[in-house]
Design an enzyme around this catalytic site. Structure first.
Site, PDB file in Angstrom:
ATOM      1  N   ARG A  50       0.865  -1.189   0.000  1.00  0.00           N
ATOM      2  CA  ARG A  50       0.000   0.000   0.000  1.00  0.00           C
ATOM      3  C   ARG A  50       0.895   1.231   0.000  1.00  0.00           C
ATOM      4  O   ARG A  50       1.114   1.868   1.037  1.00  0.00           O
ATOM      5  CB  ARG A  50      -0.927  -0.066   1.221  1.00  0.00           C
ATOM      6  CG  ARG A  50      -2.028  -1.108   0.999  1.00  0.00           C
ATOM      7  CD  ARG A  50      -2.661  -1.562   2.286  1.00  0.00           C
ATOM      8  NE  ARG A  50      -1.708  -2.372   3.073  1.00  0.00           N
ATOM      9  CZ  ARG A  50      -2.018  -3.008   4.206  1.00  0.00           C
ATOM     10  NH1 ARG A  50      -3.247  -2.927   4.671  1.00  0.00           N
ATOM     11  NH2 ARG A  50      -1.106  -3.713   4.847  1.00  0.00           N
ATOM     12  N   ASP A  52       2.612   4.858  -0.386  1.00  0.00           N
ATOM     13  CA  ASP A  52       2.186   6.183   0.053  1.00  0.00           C
ATOM     14  C   ASP A  52       1.908   7.117  -1.114  1.00  0.00           C
ATOM     15  O   ASP A  52       2.370   6.886  -2.234  1.00  0.00           O
ATOM     16  CB  ASP A  52       3.316   6.821   0.883  1.00  0.00           C
ATOM     17  CG  ASP A  52       3.105   6.583   2.359  1.00  0.00           C
ATOM     18  OD1 ASP A  52       2.017   6.112   2.749  1.00  0.00           O
ATOM     19  OD2 ASP A  52       4.047   6.858   3.138  1.00  0.00           O
ATOM     20  N   ARG A 197      12.407   5.001   2.691  1.00  0.00           N
ATOM     21  CA  ARG A 197      12.653   6.446   2.654  1.00  0.00           C
ATOM     22  C   ARG A 197      13.555   6.881   3.807  1.00  0.00           C
ATOM     23  O   ARG A 197      14.362   7.818   3.667  1.00  0.00           O
ATOM     24  CB  ARG A 197      11.333   7.207   2.654  1.00  0.00           C
ATOM     25  CG  ARG A 197      10.587   7.057   1.322  1.00  0.00           C
ATOM     26  CD  ARG A 197       9.142   7.477   1.398  1.00  0.00           C
ATOM     27  NE  ARG A 197       9.007   8.847   1.893  1.00  0.00           N
ATOM     28  CZ  ARG A 197       7.832   9.400   2.215  1.00  0.00           C
ATOM     29  NH1 ARG A 197       6.709   8.697   2.100  1.00  0.00           N
ATOM     30  NH2 ARG A 197       7.781  10.637   2.644  1.00  0.00           N
TER      31      ARG A 197
END
Lengths: 252, 252
Positions: A50, A52, A197
């Site tokens: 899922r 971002d 990230r």
């Protein structure tokens, strides 16, 4: 009834991420809508990752159940005709009815792309993160090697990830430099929320000289939620592919 | 009065090309407007390459005259703050007042990028041309070598180019393959209208097997306007840089 697996590529710029939302446009929402109109039934896809808002994908995976008589491998082309240009199904195939995209042994590969120059490059700006402070790719490469193997990635997770364990295994973590582009490519058996990230942000901190490459070991030795990073912007991140290890075994 | 040279990068997707138009949004129009408001005078830029609608640039060149006291090299940063994200000035500098971006000895480098796969890649779709028919990069490479040297490119020009001569010299023409991407990189002393896109279209015809690599020689031997091609789509084309040979000599 049959279960269909889709490989889904998208430019995430104009979407509020994968997961369906009441008001905002999401990849999952668009797929449900377009599959529904193509197949004439109500369709609910289940996504593997899922992603971002703003994150891109070349090979995210989704499955759904359908009564259609259209052969599984034909669905990709038919669905692409209905999808907007920034979502492209790369393949479709029938899978076993107990195949679930999230509860399997997988290896996911992500790439994080940085453009390092005095001024930004607008041609590729939708899918890179622009850094104007000079980065030392060699330092980043040294640090990237410390990610390899099994570690507690608690320092690389942001608040409130509802996960049982924060231990993950990294099989590949490479930093490549091509002109002004610096790309981190990482493969692992799973990633915490924002983990890739945070890893990219950590390498940037090291590349610009704010931290030493040894900092990565310190983050593993004394883990604390959110200690790594910062969390690099979503637009530099692309989910490259998801490898299902069971499928590979069956193919042997 | 001083003359300022700008190196201009842009994602051409949302612009009707470089050249100013009465109604449509163009790079030249935006630069005149934003420079005017930055410097408080009426500014008219002169562009080196009047790229077509949808064509991108990393290093197009523009010059303008101004009465400003802002140092030449400071203008890039100040102007970038006013420009939309898809136009980025890469550098600004003061040049001699007889410097004209089009009437000089230059070498221009372009890249044409193809994505060759069964389905398109939406992440980079704004700056590549998608070809689903399999291409043989080796055939394209063989053909690309035939472009080297001085030739009459009449076959690679489209109707009505108001040029004295259709003879141009190509210094570099390389085809590189990187996974599913095939890139043609070409450097020459000048290019006719649509010439690079016609060269790319010619290589695609050869790569897919419709024509032999020797076709390029035939197009030079028996030139006829528009005989080559087809004209490959604008979105795959990026003007990489413009080299001013006189500047180089002065620097020696």
């Amino acid at each position: 009834m049959k279960r269909i697996k889709l490989e889904v590529a998208y430019d995430g710029t104009n979407y509020c991420g994968w997961q369906i939302q009441p008001k905002d446009t999401t990849i999952e929402g668009i797929l449900n809508e377009k599959l529904g109109s193509l197949l004439g039934e109500e369709i609910t896809v289940i996504g593997a990752s899922r992603t971002d808002s703003g994150v891109h994908a070349l090979g995210n995976v989704a499955v759904f159940d359908t009564e259609t008589e259209i052969p599984g491998e034909r669905i990709a082309r038919a669905l692409n005709q209905r999808l907007p240009d920034d979502i492209v199904i790369q393949s479709s195939s029938e899978v076993k009815d107990d195949f679930h995209p999230r509860y399997q042994d997988t290896r996911k590969t992500y790439e994080y792309t940085i453009y390092n120059a005095e001024f930004d490059n607008p041609v590729t700006a939708r899918h890179h993160h622009f850094v104007y402070v000079p980065l030392d790719a060699e330092r980043m490469r040294t640090a990237a090697r410390c990610f390899l193997g099994e570690h507690d990635f608690l320092s690389f997770s942001t608040t409130g990830s509802p996960t049982k364990t924060t231990v993950r295994t990294i099989y590949e973590c490479e930093v490549r430099q091509n002109g002004r582009y610096i790309t981190m490519r990482v493969t692992g058996n799973g990633f915490l929320y924002n983990m890739v990230r945070m890893m990219a942000g950590t390498l940037i901190s090291i590349g610009r000289g704010r931290k030493d490459p040894e900092w990565v070991r310190e983050l593993f030795l004394h883990p604390k939620r959110g200690k790594a990073g910062p969390n690099a912007p979503a637009k530099g991140l692309t989910l490259i592919n998801i490898h299902y290890m069971d499928e590979e075994k069956e193919a042997d």
